[in-house]
Design a protein around this motif. Structure first.
Motif, PDB file in Angstrom:
ATOM      1  N   SER A  63       6.197  17.986   7.630  1.00  0.00           N
ATOM      2  CA  SER A  63       5.271  17.532   7.541  1.00  0.00           C
ATOM      3  C   SER A  63       5.320  16.563   6.707  1.00  0.00           C
ATOM      4  O   SER A  63       3.453  15.550   7.127  1.00  0.00           O
ATOM      5  CB  SER A  63       4.051  18.575   7.934  1.00  0.00           C
ATOM      6  OG  SER A  63       3.459  18.882   6.498  1.00  0.00           O
ATOM      7  N   ARG A  64       5.449  16.151   5.926  1.00  0.00           N
ATOM      8  CA  ARG A  64       4.630  15.132   4.960  1.00  0.00           C
ATOM      9  C   ARG A  64       4.881  14.030   4.711  1.00  0.00           C
ATOM     10  O   ARG A  64       4.823  13.043   4.556  1.00  0.00           O
ATOM     11  CB  ARG A  64       6.598  15.480   3.673  1.00  0.00           C
ATOM     12  CG  ARG A  64       6.077  17.122   3.002  1.00  0.00           C
ATOM     13  CD  ARG A  64       7.246  16.353   1.490  1.00  0.00           C
ATOM     14  NE  ARG A  64       7.769  17.214   1.697  1.00  0.00           N
ATOM     15  CZ  ARG A  64       9.191  16.232   1.494  1.00  0.00           C
ATOM     16  NH1 ARG A  64       8.377  14.973   1.373  1.00  0.00           N
ATOM     17  NH2 ARG A  64       9.571  16.218   1.133  1.00  0.00           N
ATOM     18  N   TRP A  65       6.090  13.826   6.317  1.00  0.00           N
ATOM     19  CA  TRP A  65       6.300  12.289   7.161  1.00  0.00           C
ATOM     20  C   TRP A  65       4.863  11.288   7.439  1.00  0.00           C
ATOM     21  O   TRP A  65       4.798  10.688   6.954  1.00  0.00           O
ATOM     22  CB  TRP A  65       7.368  12.347   7.724  1.00  0.00           C
ATOM     23  CG  TRP A  65       6.891  12.906   9.724  1.00  0.00           C
ATOM     24  CD1 TRP A  65       6.678  14.402   9.643  1.00  0.00           C
ATOM     25  CD2 TRP A  65       6.039  12.293  10.278  1.00  0.00           C
ATOM     26  NE1 TRP A  65       6.622  14.959  10.768  1.00  0.00           N
ATOM     27  CE2 TRP A  65       5.691  13.478  11.568  1.00  0.00           C
ATOM     28  CE3 TRP A  65       5.706  11.053  10.893  1.00  0.00           C
ATOM     29  CZ2 TRP A  65       5.263  13.220  12.465  1.00  0.00           C
ATOM     30  CZ3 TRP A  65       4.797  11.135  11.935  1.00  0.00           C
ATOM     31  CH2 TRP A  65       4.539  11.916  12.502  1.00  0.00           C
ATOM     32  N   THR A  66       4.482  12.720   7.828  1.00  0.00           N
ATOM     33  CA  THR A  66       2.931  12.116   7.788  1.00  0.00           C
ATOM     34  C   THR A  66       1.910  11.309   6.766  1.00  0.00           C
ATOM     35  O   THR A  66       0.923  10.645   6.940  1.00  0.00           O
ATOM     36  CB  THR A  66       1.759  13.279   8.673  1.00  0.00           C
ATOM     37  OG1 THR A  66       2.020  14.282   7.614  1.00  0.00           O
ATOM     38  CG2 THR A  66       2.417  13.458   9.661  1.00  0.00           C
ATOM     39  N   GLU A  67       2.365  11.566   5.660  1.00  0.00           N
ATOM     40  CA  GLU A  67       1.873  10.834   4.351  1.00  0.00           C
ATOM     41  C   GLU A  67       2.902   9.058   3.815  1.00  0.00           C
ATOM     42  O   GLU A  67       2.309   8.766   3.898  1.00  0.00           O
ATOM     43  CB  GLU A  67       1.766  11.631   3.563  1.00  0.00           C
ATOM     44  CG  GLU A  67       0.974  12.926   3.774  1.00  0.00           C
ATOM     45  CD  GLU A  67       0.777  13.782   2.212  1.00  0.00           C
ATOM     46  OE1 GLU A  67       1.592  13.010   1.948  1.00  0.00           O
ATOM     47  OE2 GLU A  67       0.324  15.390   2.565  1.00  0.00           O
ATOM     48  N   TYR A  68       3.414   9.210   5.038  1.00  0.00           N
ATOM     49  CA  TYR A  68       4.189   8.159   4.736  1.00  0.00           C
ATOM     50  C   TYR A  68       4.490   6.552   5.416  1.00  0.00           C
ATOM     51  O   TYR A  68       4.490   6.969   6.508  1.00  0.00           O
ATOM     52  CB  TYR A  68       6.325   8.604   5.504  1.00  0.00           C
ATOM     53  CG  TYR A  68       6.943   8.056   5.532  1.00  0.00           C
ATOM     54  CD1 TYR A  68       7.783   7.670   3.563  1.00  0.00           C
ATOM     55  CD2 TYR A  68       7.838   7.127   5.877  1.00  0.00           C
ATOM     56  CE1 TYR A  68       8.753   6.412   3.488  1.00  0.00           C
ATOM     57  CE2 TYR A  68       8.396   6.320   5.585  1.00  0.00           C
ATOM     58  CZ  TYR A  68       9.605   6.057   4.586  1.00  0.00           C
ATOM     59  OH  TYR A  68      10.502   5.329   4.227  1.00  0.00           O
ATOM     60  N   ASP A  69       4.238   5.611   4.797  1.00  0.00           N
ATOM     61  CA  ASP A  69       3.548   4.339   4.795  1.00  0.00           C
ATOM     62  C   ASP A  69       5.079   3.668   5.353  1.00  0.00           C
ATOM     63  O   ASP A  69       6.048   3.028   4.670  1.00  0.00           O
ATOM     64  CB  ASP A  69       2.893   3.769   4.310  1.00  0.00           C
ATOM     65  CG  ASP A  69       2.111   2.451   5.040  1.00  0.00           C
ATOM     66  OD1 ASP A  69       2.601   1.694   6.297  1.00  0.00           O
ATOM     67  OD2 ASP A  69       1.434   1.818   4.461  1.00  0.00           O
ATOM     68  N   ALA A  70       5.595   3.625   6.302  1.00  0.00           N
ATOM     69  CA  ALA A  70       7.358   2.845   7.329  1.00  0.00           C
ATOM     70  C   ALA A  70       7.437   1.726   6.903  1.00  0.00           C
ATOM     71  O   ALA A  70       7.390   0.782   6.301  1.00  0.00           O
ATOM     72  CB  ALA A  70       7.437   3.552   8.743  1.00  0.00           C
ATOM     73  N   VAL A  71       6.127   1.377   7.161  1.00  0.00           N
ATOM     74  CA  VAL A  71       5.649  -0.649   7.359  1.00  0.00           C
ATOM     75  C   VAL A  71       5.615  -1.101   5.734  1.00  0.00           C
ATOM     76  O   VAL A  71       6.527  -1.931   5.524  1.00  0.00           O
ATOM     77  CB  VAL A  71       4.557  -0.937   8.543  1.00  0.00           C
ATOM     78  CG1 VAL A  71       4.397  -2.334   8.065  1.00  0.00           C
ATOM     79  CG2 VAL A  71       4.545  -0.273   9.450  1.00  0.00           C
ATOM     80  N   ALA A  72       4.791  -0.190   5.202  1.00  0.00           N
ATOM     81  CA  ALA A  72       4.623  -0.716   3.517  1.00  0.00           C
ATOM     82  C   ALA A  72       6.252  -0.412   3.037  1.00  0.00           C
ATOM     83  O   ALA A  72       6.234  -1.477   2.454  1.00  0.00           O
ATOM     84  CB  ALA A  72       4.097  -0.103   3.248  1.00  0.00           C
ATOM     85  N   ARG A  73       6.472   0.647   3.012  1.00  0.00           N
ATOM     86  CA  ARG A  73       8.021   1.003   2.761  1.00  0.00           C
ATOM     87  C   ARG A  73       9.229  -0.113   2.713  1.00  0.00           C
ATOM     88  O   ARG A  73      10.231  -0.489   2.080  1.00  0.00           O
ATOM     89  CB  ARG A  73       8.660   2.373   2.713  1.00  0.00           C
ATOM     90  CG  ARG A  73       8.280   3.388   2.280  1.00  0.00           C
ATOM     91  CD  ARG A  73       8.544   3.218   1.040  1.00  0.00           C
ATOM     92  NE  ARG A  73       9.741   3.456   0.641  1.00  0.00           N
ATOM     93  CZ  ARG A  73      10.426   2.696  -0.817  1.00  0.00           C
ATOM     94  NH1 ARG A  73       9.474   2.457  -1.904  1.00  0.00           N
ATOM     95  NH2 ARG A  73      11.851   3.478  -1.108  1.00  0.00           N
ATOM     96  N   ARG A  74       9.108  -1.058   4.105  1.00  0.00           N
ATOM     97  CA  ARG A  74       9.506  -1.511   4.303  1.00  0.00           C
ATOM     98  C   ARG A  74       9.127  -2.718   4.156  1.00  0.00           C
ATOM     99  O   ARG A  74      10.445  -4.141   4.071  1.00  0.00           O
ATOM    100  CB  ARG A  74       9.953  -1.828   6.314  1.00  0.00           C
ATOM    101  CG  ARG A  74      10.752  -1.156   6.685  1.00  0.00           C
ATOM    102  CD  ARG A  74      10.862  -1.215   8.277  1.00  0.00           C
ATOM    103  NE  ARG A  74       9.862  -1.469   9.112  1.00  0.00           N
ATOM    104  CZ  ARG A  74       8.969  -0.567   9.889  1.00  0.00           C
ATOM    105  NH1 ARG A  74       9.660   0.762   9.605  1.00  0.00           N
ATOM    106  NH2 ARG A  74       7.728  -0.800  10.967  1.00  0.00           N
ATOM    107  N   GLY A  75       8.237  -3.321   3.486  1.00  0.00           N
ATOM    108  CA  GLY A  75       7.802  -4.283   3.026  1.00  0.00           C
ATOM    109  C   GLY A  75       7.849  -5.369   3.777  1.00  0.00           C
ATOM    110  O   GLY A  75       7.297  -5.534   4.458  1.00  0.00           O
TER     111      GLY A  75
END
Length: 259
Positions: A122-134
Motif C-alpha cells: 500500500s506504499r503506492w498511496t504515498e507516491y506522487d506520480a505526477v511530481a516524479r514525472r516532472g
C-alpha cells in the motif's frame, strides 16, 4: 523483496484481467491508458518500478513522448538496467514488448502487478506520480510504434491505397447510377413510354438515395459498403433489362461490374 523468478504462471498472477491491469496502472500512476498495447513504449513500466524502489530509477531519462520502436527499446533498456542494479532476477524480453503487441505486454504487465503487490503493497498511496514525472508530458495516446519496419510501412501504404480505391469505387458507382438514369430516360422518351419512363426514373432516383444513405452510415467498413452498393446496382440493372433495351443494359452492366 521477492525475486521475479519466483512468480509462476499458476499462482494467479497471470489470471488478472486486462481491465484490472489498466485500472491499477492508471490509479497508481495517474494516467489515462486505455489499451494494453500502449504499455509497449516502456514508460509506465519504468515508473511502476520507481514507485516500488524510490530513487532506483532515473526518471529524467524516461521518454514519455516515445513514438518509434527505437525509443520504446531505449525505455525498456532503462528498465532492464534498473532491474539488474536492484537484483531483480527477471529477464525482460524488450524486443517483444517494443513491438507493442497485446499478448506480450499483457503477460508482462500481469507479472509486474504481482511483483508490485509483493514488494510495494500500500506504499503506492504515498507516491506522487505526477511530481516524479516532472515536466514530462505523459502522452500515452499511441499504441503502435511508428516506422518500425519497411514491412509495416508497406502494409500501411497498401491499406491507404485500398481505402482510396474504395472511395473512388463508391463515387464511380453513384455516377454510374445517374448515367443509367439519364440513359434510360432518353431511351424511353424516344419510344413514347411515358408511364414506364416515370416508373423507371423513380426507381433509379430511389437507388441513388439508398446509395447516399449507405455512404453516410457510420460503423460499417468500406468493403461492406461496396458490397451493399454493388447489390443495389445489380438489382437495378436486372430490373431494367427488357425487350430491345436488353443489349444496351447488358453493356452497361459489364462496364459497371467488370464482367
Amino acid at each position: 523483496k521477492m525475486s521475479g523468478e519466483s512468480i509462476g504462471m499458476m499462482e494467479g498472477a497471470f489470471f488478472v484481467s486486462r481491465n484490472e491491469i489498466l485500472n491499477w496502472i492508471n490509479e497508481v500512476l495517474r494516467l489515462n491508458i486505455s489499451k494494453i498495447e500502449q504499455l509497449g513504449n516502456g514508460a509506465a513500466y519504468c515508473q511502476l518500478f520507481d514507485c516500488i524502489f524510490p530513487g532506483k530509477m532515473n526518471m529524467s531519462k524516461v521518454n514519455w513522448k516515445a513514438k518509434h520502436e527505437y525509443e520504446y527499446l531505449a525505455n525498456l533498456k532503462i528498465l532492464q538496467q534498473a532491474f539488474t542494479k536492484s537484483s531483480v532476477n527477471k529477464v525482460i524480453e524488450i524486443e517483444k514488448l517494443a513491438k507493442a503487441k497485446y499478448q506480450d505486454n499483457l503477460e508482462f504487465a500481469q507479472w509486474f502487478k504481482r511483483f508490485f503487490d509483493l514488494n510495494c503493497g500500500s506504499r503506492w498511496t504515498e507516491y506522487d506520480a505526477v511530481a516524479r514525472r516532472g515536466s514530462a508530458d505523459a502522452d500515452q495516446g499511441d499504441s503502435k510504434p511508428k516506422g518500425t519496419s519497411s514491412g509495416q510501412n508497406s502494409k500501411k501504404t497498401k491499406a491507404a491505397d485500398h481505402s482510396n480505391l474504395t472511395s473512388l469505387g463508391m463515387s464511380h458507382a453513384t455516377k454510374k447510377v445517374k448515367t443509367n438514369s439519364e440513359g434510360t430516360k432518353s431511351s424511353l422518351q424516344g419510344k413514347g413510354s411515358s408511364g414506364k419512363l416515370e416508373e423507371e426514373v423513380q426507381a433509379l432516383q430511389k437507388q441513388i438515395s439508398d446509395i447516399k444513405e449507405i455512404l453516410e452510415e457510420n460503423g460499417e467498413s468500406s468493403d461492406l459498403k461496396v458490397v451493399r452498393i454493388s447489390q443495389l446496382l445489380r438489382a437495378n440493372v436486372t430490373g431494367l433489362k427488357s425487350g430491345s433495351d436488353s443489349k444496351k443494359l447488358n453493356n452497361d452492366e459489364n462496364l459497371l461490374f467488370g464482367n
